[in-house]
Write an enzyme that holds these catalytic residues in place. Sequence first.
Site, PDB file in Angstrom:
ATOM      1  N   ASP A 119      63.554  28.443  53.746  1.00 23.02           N
ATOM      2  CA  ASP A 119      63.522  27.284  52.839  1.00 23.02           C
ATOM      3  C   ASP A 119      62.140  27.043  52.218  1.00 23.02           C
ATOM      4  O   ASP A 119      61.915  26.002  51.596  1.00 23.02           O
ATOM      5  CB  ASP A 119      63.947  26.016  53.591  1.00 23.02           C
TER       6      ASP A 119
ATOM      7  N   HIS B 165      40.284  46.165  48.716  1.00 23.53           N
ATOM      8  CA  HIS B 165      41.189  45.011  48.679  1.00 23.53           C
ATOM      9  C   HIS B 165      41.530  44.520  50.081  1.00 23.53           C
ATOM     10  O   HIS B 165      42.679  44.220  50.383  1.00 23.53           O
ATOM     11  CB  HIS B 165      42.459  45.343  47.877  1.00 23.53           C
TER      12      HIS B 165
ATOM     13  N   ASP C 200      34.492  38.328  48.637  1.00 26.00           N
ATOM     14  CA  ASP C 200      34.938  38.298  47.230  1.00 26.00           C
ATOM     15  C   ASP C 200      35.986  37.196  47.175  1.00 26.00           C
ATOM     16  O   ASP C 200      37.124  37.387  47.612  1.00 26.00           O
ATOM     17  CB  ASP C 200      35.523  39.663  46.838  1.00 26.00           C
TER      18      ASP C 200
ATOM     19  N   ASP D 107      35.390  34.388  39.711  1.00 27.52           N
ATOM     20  CA  ASP D 107      35.512  35.610  40.515  1.00 27.52           C
ATOM     21  C   ASP D 107      34.112  35.987  40.981  1.00 27.52           C
ATOM     22  O   ASP D 107      33.302  36.463  40.179  1.00 27.52           O
ATOM     23  CB  ASP D 107      36.134  36.709  39.625  1.00 27.52           C
TER      24      ASP D 107
ATOM     25  N   HIS E 169      35.057  52.122  41.791  1.00 27.39           N
ATOM     26  CA  HIS E 169      35.769  51.213  40.885  1.00 27.39           C
ATOM     27  C   HIS E 169      34.942  50.959  39.625  1.00 27.39           C
ATOM     28  O   HIS E 169      33.778  51.352  39.542  1.00 27.39           O
ATOM     29  CB  HIS E 169      36.147  49.906  41.591  1.00 27.39           C
TER      30      HIS E 169
ATOM     31  N   HIS F 181      35.907  43.426  34.519  1.00 30.71           N
ATOM     32  CA  HIS F 181      37.207  43.209  33.848  1.00 30.71           C
ATOM     33  C   HIS F 181      37.129  41.874  33.130  1.00 30.71           C
ATOM     34  O   HIS F 181      36.283  41.029  33.449  1.00 30.71           O
ATOM     35  CB  HIS F 181      38.348  43.205  34.879  1.00 30.71           C
TER      36      HIS F 181
ATOM     37  N   HIS G  64      42.270  38.991  36.583  1.00 28.91           N
ATOM     38  CA  HIS G  64      42.202  40.199  35.744  1.00 28.91           C
ATOM     39  C   HIS G  64      42.871  39.789  34.441  1.00 28.91           C
ATOM     40  O   HIS G  64      44.081  39.877  34.294  1.00 28.91           O
ATOM     41  CB  HIS G  64      42.915  41.382  36.395  1.00 28.91           C
TER      42      HIS G  64
ATOM     43  N   GLU H 181      30.326  43.632  38.436  1.00 26.54           N
ATOM     44  CA  GLU H 181      30.495  43.732  39.880  1.00 26.54           C
ATOM     45  C   GLU H 181      30.266  45.138  40.439  1.00 26.54           C
ATOM     46  O   GLU H 181      31.170  45.745  41.017  1.00 26.54           O
ATOM     47  CB  GLU H 181      31.888  43.243  40.274  1.00 26.54           C
TER      48      GLU H 181
ATOM     49  N   TYR I  31      29.658  51.652  48.667  1.00 21.09           N
ATOM     50  CA  TYR I  31      30.488  51.609  49.877  1.00 21.09           C
ATOM     51  C   TYR I  31      30.326  52.936  50.606  1.00 21.09           C
ATOM     52  O   TYR I  31      30.764  53.981  50.111  1.00 21.09           O
ATOM     53  CB  TYR I  31      31.956  51.385  49.492  1.00 21.09           C
TER      54      TYR I  31
ATOM     55  N   ARG J 103      28.902  44.618  47.518  1.00 22.28           N
ATOM     56  CA  ARG J 103      29.249  44.361  46.110  1.00 22.28           C
ATOM     57  C   ARG J 103      28.608  43.029  45.724  1.00 22.28           C
ATOM     58  O   ARG J 103      28.518  42.121  46.570  1.00 22.28           O
ATOM     59  CB  ARG J 103      30.777  44.294  45.912  1.00 22.28           C
TER      60      ARG J 103
ATOM     61  N   GLU K 229      28.968  40.305  42.532  1.00 28.27           N
ATOM     62  CA  GLU K 229      29.806  40.056  41.354  1.00 28.27           C
ATOM     63  C   GLU K 229      29.522  38.688  40.747  1.00 28.27           C
ATOM     64  O   GLU K 229      29.542  37.673  41.438  1.00 28.27           O
ATOM     65  CB  GLU K 229      31.295  40.108  41.757  1.00 28.27           C
TER      66      GLU K 229
HETATM   67  N1  GLY Z   1      38.535  39.766  43.004  1.00 28.85           N
HETATM   68  C1  GLY Z   1      39.134  40.761  42.243  1.00 28.85           C
HETATM   69  C2  GLY Z   1      38.159  41.558  41.535  1.00 28.85           C
HETATM   70  O1  GLY Z   1      36.974  41.434  41.787  1.00 28.85           O
HETATM   71  O2  GLY Z   1      38.488  42.310  40.665  1.00 28.85           O
HETATM   72 MN    MN Z   2      36.375  40.977  39.766  1.00 30.50          MN
HETATM   73 MN    MN Z   3      36.121  39.731  42.758  1.00 32.11          MN
END
Ligand code: GLY
Ligand code: MN
Ligand code: MN
Length: 441
Positions: free
Chosen positions: A38, A243, A260, A271, A350, A354, A361, A384, A388, A406, A408
């Site tokens: 529910d 992730h 993050d 972000d 990566h 973005h 995103h 960002e 790693y 990282r 960002e």
């Molecule tokens: N938090 C998602 C990214 O940094 O793309």
């Molecule tokens: Mn990001």
């Molecule tokens: Mn991020």
Amino acid sequence: MKLTQADFELRRDRLAQHMGPNSIAIIETSPVAYRNRDADYKFRADSSFFYLTGFAEPEAVAVIETFDTVDDYTYSLFCRERNREMEIWNGYRAGIDGAIEDYDADEAYAIDLLDEEIAEKLLNKERLYYRIGHRAEFDARVSQWIKHADAQQRRGNGAPSQILQLDRIIDEMRLIKSKQEIELMQIASDISAAAHTRAMQKVRPEMMEYALEAELNYIFGQHGCVPSYNSIVGGGANGCILHYVENDKALKDGDLVLIDAACEYQCYASDITRTFPVNGQFSPEQKALYEVVLKAQYAAIDTVRVGNSYREPHEVAVRILTQGLLDLGLLKGELDELIENEAFRQFYMHGTGHWLGMDVHDVGNYKKENEWRPYEEGMVVTVEPGLYIAPDDETVDEKWRGIGIRIEDDVVATAQGPLVLTGAVVKEIEEIEQLMAQAKL
Ligand code: GLY
Ligand code: MN
Ligand code: MN
């Protein structure tokens, strides 16, 4: 700061201009997402639907119709009717009257009348715009409407002869942020920055990652905000999992923690990533890698300038990261060759950013005619870079393994140069160590 109905109306005006005459655009909000039994997930309006309407209730569809001229257009809102019983259980509804009075709809209908009313509205239109391929159920429903309209040819011209992707128009509109939108994103960024500052102050060895996540959520919640994506709180080698969202391990003395996490404010996202030592002091290896990432980030941010290519921050970051890896002995060879062969991908897999907006995103094409597009005033991008070093990477000295970093920030391209929205949380090594030392006093 709150967007007003006049702001949403301006967006509908612009959409109507893009649609051309004798056209119809149909856009639905998100469905309520089922969690279990529910329990549903808390509803969050679809970004593009909300962008045009400011309407945050579930089960709603907006229809914009232009006629012989685009200036004379009709905005219809289909929504839930008011219902005393349902409102006692599930909360307030604007209803049909509210849709007109509070949300400026020219026409409003009960959502249950959608099939019937759309059938009429489609009859003499030339072009139909909707978000093709967003949801299979909605695609099927549109097919039914078209079939129905075609069956009515004796009463009109049948269904529109052109079906166009509505996202193409709305995404381009959303990509360029207005002054008010930047203000909302600044508020989201300030709250998120305060959350990261609190995390730096509260972290202690042996604390659980989820407990540190709770410190962030405390700040978001104090401002009536929710995270704009699942928070990543990764201690030590967990910081190398891009992730990582389990956030269920203990934070170790001597490790870094990568966070993050950020919130959205009135459907506008921020972000932010920060990486800092659990015990408040960077080790020499952590410091060396961190300095490389920070240098890459500063240089990349500086390229977010009107007219520069979208890709420039990535190219600049990759060059500095690769040089840093060479200097520290993690890569061997010649700089240009290592960049050309993408050798850096072993440690940096990566992109450098973005688009950011109502979605973390965010929408908007990255290329035009197969070329990276140039930054325009009002575009917002994340910057960002990271490094790693996998915990089992035997190609590097043991001392580097399991370090994930990282950094960002969110950056607006303005006529005056890059505007960093997320500068309220520190990122220089000395500033982080000082802040953390003070928190322990
Ligand atoms: N938090 C998602 C990214 O940094 O793309
Ligand atoms: Mn990001
Ligand atoms: Mn991020």
